[in-house]
Every structure is written in structure tokens, then in C-alpha cells.
Design a protein around this motif. Sequence first.
Motif, short mmCIF file in Angstrom:
data_model
loop_
_atom_site.label_atom_id
_atom_site.label_comp_id
_atom_site.label_asym_id
_atom_site.label_seq_id
_atom_site.Cartn_x
_atom_site.Cartn_y
_atom_site.Cartn_z
N LEU A 84 5.85 8.97 -14.16
CA LEU A 84 5.83 9.00 -12.73
C LEU A 84 6.89 10.42 -12.35
CD1 LEU A 84 5.44 5.48 -11.48
CD2 LEU A 84 3.66 7.03 -11.14
N THR A 110 1.86 6.83 -4.43
CA THR A 110 0.66 7.53 -5.14
C THR A 110 0.63 8.94 -4.44
OG1 THR A 110 -1.26 6.66 -3.80
CG2 THR A 110 -0.05 5.28 -5.49
N PHE A 166 -7.97 9.70 -6.08
CA PHE A 166 -7.02 8.68 -6.26
C PHE A 166 -7.65 7.67 -7.50
CE2 PHE A 166 -5.96 4.26 -4.35
CZ PHE A 166 -4.52 4.25 -5.18
N TRP A 169 -6.82 9.40 -10.72
CA TRP A 169 -5.50 9.27 -10.85
C TRP A 169 -5.00 7.74 -11.55
CZ3 TRP A 169 -1.27 6.42 -8.87
CH2 TRP A 169 -0.02 6.68 -9.59
N LEU A 170 -5.57 6.84 -10.97
CA LEU A 170 -5.18 5.62 -11.22
C LEU A 170 -5.86 5.28 -13.00
CD1 LEU A 170 -6.49 3.40 -8.24
CD2 LEU A 170 -4.32 3.75 -9.16
#
Length: 310
Positions: A84, A110, A166, A169-170
Motif C-alpha cells: 500500500l 482506499t 474501486f 483496485w480491490l
Amino acid sequence: MPPELARLGHVALETPDLDGSLSFFSDVVGFEEVEREGDTSYLRAVDEFDHHSIALTEAEESGVDHIGWQTVDSESLSAFAERLEGEGIDVTWVEAGEELGQGEAIRFSTPTGHEFEFYHEMEKPDPPAERRSKLKNKTYSRTTTNPIAPRRIDHTQLWDTDAAGFAEWLQEALGFTVQEQYDRTDGSRWGTFLTACGNKIEAAVIDDEEAGNDPALHHIAYKVDTADDLFDAHDAMNEHGIPTDGIGQHSISRGKFLYVRDPVSGHRIEFNAGGYLVFDPNWEPIAWTEDDLEDRQWIGQIKSKERVNY
């Protein structure tokens, strides 16, 4: 080995009146209060072994502090933190015990603004002797609990104005996989239904059609045994004078549902029955379009789009 998530673990919620919300979550719905420290109460469903799956904290207004995901091992915490941070995401380390019952954890936002927490260790406390089941593989005895009490946490529904981004990205950053998806007739993605553990939907990511809204939590879903439990829960809400948000059956996931909101905080719980599990490593996501199902529900409708921001 790359870091891995094991499952959805808990959600930390904020309410303007802790005692008022507890009267809903505990007395009406049937969650068990495991522990309370200051302005935070830790709750779990009646068939859960972990310390908590909901944390309720009193705050100035309703909100979502974070959504907690358990990793497959402690090494994954450091590996995820490194990954991250490599993407430019700020990671905060949380000491063991700062959230009661939980080991060391990391928290971060996030890219679109959802607040996540990763942890590996969680205590498994025994309930009080007078509420404990004699079965060693069960926590609370049904004779001492609210008969409609949900069994275990199942999934969350997350709203985002960049839901497609989103969801992507997950998958790419955190290793989620897609079980089902729903596209509008213009080809845009309305919903992506993902899992971290591989055998069910744990994050339903929905496109917020009202531009400019902050990312939000629409509901937390908890499993009950059968569709009859949905009607018992509806009956209990009527007895307590609490309106419901709709009952029926989803097309996506095939889950049967009843939605109800805490009158104090507005946080929504879904009682969820049925559905299916996926263990096939070669699973291909089920693709829906508006041509297949315009209303997105098989039976009934949800009445409210109200959701709570972080």
C-alpha cells in the motif's frame, strides 16, 4: 507468497447515542454485547467465535470508522503495508488491544476514500456461563438469546461514485475476486460483487448515481438460517414499532433479505438467508445487464437509498 486476506471480520460504527443504538442492536436485533470500554461497545452475533463483528462508538454524529478484514497470517500485515505504501497510500499501525480483543493492525484509506483495517489476531472469548451453549462448537445457547438473533456477519454493501474503479483496485491491490456483476444498457457498471475469501460475496460495490457524494456504507448483512427467520424478524420490528426497508429476494446472489435501520443512528442491518457458496477455483463471474433484469431484484424491493458516510 503474496499477502492474502482471509475474510470480512468486523465493522466499526459511530452513533450519536450509544445506549439508544444498543437498545436496537442488542435488545431488538439480538447481538450480544461482549465488552464495553468507555464510549465503545463490542458486539457479536450469536454463532460467532470472534470477540466482535460490530464495534459501536458514541460520536457527535453517525458514521463509519472502518471496515475490518482478517488476513490469512500475521506476515500479510507487513506485506500489505509495504504494498500500500508503494502505491502512495498512508498506512497507520494500530497497537494490539487498542481495539479490544484484536491484535496488531493496519488502517488506511482506499484510493476512493473507504476506511479499511487489516488484522490477523482476534480473541475468542467465552460468553457468560449462564448464556453459554453446552455444545463446544457453539457460542450462545438459543434458549438465552433473542430468537431472531442473526448468526454471523456475511457482507457489506459499499457505495462509491467511482465504483468500477474501486472494484478494480480491490482486485488488483488486495486480491479480491468477482462473483457477479451488473451492467447498465450503456455498458457502464452499476454493481460488482466481490469476495476476499473465495466462497461468497463479501463486498458489494455499488455505483452511487448521485455525483459528488462521499463513499458510504449502505448496509452490513448478517446470516439467518431460513426465510422464516426473515418474517420472524419483521414481526419483531413491528412489535417494537421499527419500520423496515423492504423484504424479498435478490437476483444477484439469490439471497433472501429483510432490511432494517437503527432509528438512532440510521445504520442498516440486512437479515440474509439462502444464497449460494462458490468453492470452484475456475469460477467465471456471472454477468448481468439491464436486459436480463431491469429491477435488479427477483422479489420485492428495498425502499431506501439512505447510507452512512465514513
